[in-house]
Write a protein that holds these residues in place. Sequence first.
Motif, PDB file in Angstrom:
ATOM      1  N   ILE A 191       0.833  -1.159   0.132  1.00  0.00           N
ATOM      2  CA  ILE A 191      -0.033   0.001  -0.139  1.00  0.00           C
ATOM      3  C   ILE A 191       0.849   1.219  -0.078  1.00  0.00           C
ATOM      4  CG2 ILE A 191      -1.613   1.356   1.269  1.00  0.00           C
ATOM      5  CD1 ILE A 191      -2.625  -1.415   2.576  1.00  0.00           C
ATOM      6  N   GLU A 192       0.584   2.121  -0.924  1.00  0.00           N
ATOM      7  CA  GLU A 192       1.556   3.486  -1.028  1.00  0.00           C
ATOM      8  C   GLU A 192       0.990   4.320   0.344  1.00  0.00           C
ATOM      9  OE1 GLU A 192       3.704   4.101  -2.861  1.00  0.00           O
ATOM     10  OE2 GLU A 192       3.480   2.588  -4.601  1.00  0.00           O
ATOM     11  N   ARG A 193       2.206   4.839   0.830  1.00  0.00           N
ATOM     12  CA  ARG A 193       1.971   5.470   2.118  1.00  0.00           C
ATOM     13  C   ARG A 193       3.047   6.451   2.088  1.00  0.00           C
ATOM     14  NH1 ARG A 193       0.848   0.473   4.287  1.00  0.00           N
ATOM     15  NH2 ARG A 193      -1.102   0.357   5.487  1.00  0.00           N
ATOM     16  N   SER A 194       3.139   7.818   2.712  1.00  0.00           N
ATOM     17  CA  SER A 194       4.309   8.647   2.907  1.00  0.00           C
ATOM     18  C   SER A 194       5.016   8.090   4.051  1.00  0.00           C
ATOM     19  CB  SER A 194       3.470   9.941   3.384  1.00  0.00           C
ATOM     20  OG  SER A 194       3.135   9.691   4.688  1.00  0.00           O
ATOM     21  N   GLY A 260       6.885   1.063 -10.660  1.00  0.00           N
ATOM     22  CA  GLY A 260       6.088   1.479 -11.735  1.00  0.00           C
ATOM     23  C   GLY A 260       6.715   2.556 -12.768  1.00  0.00           C
ATOM     24  N   ALA A 261       7.994   2.792 -12.736  1.00  0.00           N
ATOM     25  CA  ALA A 261       8.522   3.497 -13.417  1.00  0.00           C
ATOM     26  C   ALA A 261       9.454   2.647 -14.709  1.00  0.00           C
ATOM     27  CB  ALA A 261       9.931   4.630 -12.890  1.00  0.00           C
ATOM     28  N   ARG A 266      17.211  -2.128 -16.204  1.00  0.00           N
ATOM     29  CA  ARG A 266      16.876  -2.524 -14.867  1.00  0.00           C
ATOM     30  C   ARG A 266      16.701  -4.077 -14.969  1.00  0.00           C
ATOM     31  NH1 ARG A 266      11.975  -0.130 -10.948  1.00  0.00           N
ATOM     32  NH2 ARG A 266      11.015  -0.020 -12.841  1.00  0.00           N
ATOM     33  N   ALA A 267      17.270  -4.756 -13.944  1.00  0.00           N
ATOM     34  CA  ALA A 267      16.858  -6.101 -13.623  1.00  0.00           C
ATOM     35  C   ALA A 267      15.846  -6.309 -13.006  1.00  0.00           C
ATOM     36  CB  ALA A 267      18.146  -6.893 -12.693  1.00  0.00           C
ATOM     37  N   ALA A 284       5.080  -1.853  -2.571  1.00  0.00           N
ATOM     38  CA  ALA A 284       4.768  -0.443  -3.101  1.00  0.00           C
ATOM     39  C   ALA A 284       5.898   0.548  -3.363  1.00  0.00           C
ATOM     40  CB  ALA A 284       3.945   0.088  -1.918  1.00  0.00           C
ATOM     41  N   ALA A 285       5.947   1.295  -4.114  1.00  0.00           N
ATOM     42  CA  ALA A 285       7.052   2.197  -4.509  1.00  0.00           C
ATOM     43  C   ALA A 285       7.633   2.845  -3.243  1.00  0.00           C
ATOM     44  CB  ALA A 285       6.740   3.220  -5.498  1.00  0.00           C
TER      45      ALA A 285
END
Length: 515
Positions: A191-194, A260-261, A266-267, A284-285
Motif C-alpha cells: 500500500i502506498e504511504r508517505s 512503476g517507472a 533494470r533487472a 509499493a514504491a
Amino acid sequence: MAPPRNHATFLRDLGFRDLDRIVADGSSRLMLSRLLACACTLLMLLAGPADAQEQALRAPIGGETEAFTRKAAALMESHAEGGVFSGAVIVARDGIPLFRRAYGLADREWAVPNTPDTLFRIGSITKQFTAAAILKLAEAGSLSLDDPAIRYLPELPPAWAPMTIRMLLNHSSGLPNVTALPGYATQLGRIERSPMETVALLHNEDLLFPPGTGHEYSNTGYILLAGLIERVTGQTFARYLTDTVLAPAGLGATRDADPGAIIPRRATGYRREAGEWRQALPLAASAPSGAGMLASTLDDLVAWDRALFSGRILSDESRRAMVTDYGHGYGLGWYIGTAYGRRLWSHGGFISGFSAIKDSYPDLGLTIVVLGNTEIVPAQALSRELAALYLGQPARTEISVGRTVLDRYVGFYRTGPRSVLGITRDGDRLIAQGLGQGSGEPRVSLTPESDRAFVARDFVGQDGTIRVAFDIEPDGRPTGVMIHRDGIERAGPRIDRAIARRVTARRFTRLPSGR
C-alpha cells in the motif's frame, strides 16, 4: 606513495641520470619502464616492511592481477553454474576495476542477460545515502544529530520523545521494525504511504527498549529519517537526496527504484517457490523509503565510495561520525568492523527479489560490490571470499544462521521421480542426505553462505562441492530446494514424511529428537 604522471621527473628526483636521452629515444621506452619499476620497488623498501607490504596489496600488477582475475572468475562461475548467483560483481582498487563481471539473467521471461551496467535494487545499502543526507542538513545548521526527532515531528508518540536523530541513524532508538509486522510482505508493504504514514503503523506498539539503552536494527528508523528530511526541507526525500547527495557525487545511474517507472537496463527480481523461479512479491514504491528505496549499478557504488571518502560530499567531521562505531559494530548507515585483519566498512541489502552488499576496505582503497537479482544470492559470503582471494588469505565468511532458522529447513524435499533429499540438524549445522535412488549417499554437513544458501566442500565427486539453496515464503516457511552437484542442477518442492516414504518405497528413521 604513487609516482607522478611525469615519470622522468619522478626518476630524476630519485637520482637517476641521463634521462633526457632515454625519454627522447622511443626505442628506450622499455628501459624507462624498467627504471620506473625499479624506482617503485626502491620506494617500497625505503618505506619499511609494513609500508611495503601495504603497497604490494594496493598495487598488484601484471601476472598478479591476472592470477586474481582467474581465481575470482572461477569462484563466481562455480556459483553461477549452480544457479545460486545471478547478478553482477566488481572488485575495484582506488576506483579502478580489477574484476567486473555479470552472470545470469536480468529478465528470465525474455532471456535478457545481466551485464556489468545492469541496474539492481540495493535495499538497505540505501541507508548510507540517507545518513549522508541527514549529515548534509547538520552541516547546513538545519538540525543537530543530538536533537530529539519529536522537535521536528511533533505527531510522534510521547514515549518516543527521548529518541534523537543520532539514535535513529545508529539503530539505538528502540523502534520496532515495521517490516516485521504480520502481513507486511503480503499486505501492508503493498500500500502506498508517505514515510510518516508508514511510521504511524507503529504508534501503538511498545518500544523494544528505552531510547539509547540498546541496539536493534530497524528499517523504521530510516523511514522516519526520510519523513524528517521532507519536513525540514519541504521537498520529497527522493528530490532532496538527488540534489544534495547523488548528483554532487556524480552518480548518474543511482535512483529511486519505483517499480512503476520505466527504467532502462533494470533487472527483475526473482524468488524461488516449490522448486521453481517466480517473480518477487510486489512492493509499493513508497514502502522502503529511506531504508531501502534505491537502485544502482556496480560503477556508481564504486564511485560513491570515491566521492564520499575523498571529502567531495561530506566534511571530515561528518565522515568521522558516519564511520564511528557507537558500541554495537554500527556507525551511521555502515557496519563497522574488520575482516582479514583490515578495517571494513560495509552494508548489505535485501529487498523483494534482490540481494546485495558493498564492502569497503579503507586502508586498501578496495571496494567490493555484489549485486544479485534473486533472493538466494549469498552476497556477503561471495564478497568476503573475493577479498580473501585479493589478499591471498584463506576465506573466512563467518556467516551465522540461528538454530530457529535452521530448524525450518528440517524435513524432506523431492528432487526426482524416486529420489528425496532429507535435511536434519546437528547442533549449528544442517545435514543433508540423499534418500531413495542412490540411497547409499553419505550424510553431508552444510556450511551456510547465507540464511538460504549452503555449501558442502571436499565432497567426493567431480568438483568436490555441493550447493543447496532453500525456497521460502515471506513468513519464512520453506517450500522447496535447489541442489547443484557435479554440474547437474536439481530442484523440487518440500514434501511431508508420508509422501517421501511413498516416493522412495522405504522406511525412514525418525528425525533426531534434538534436531
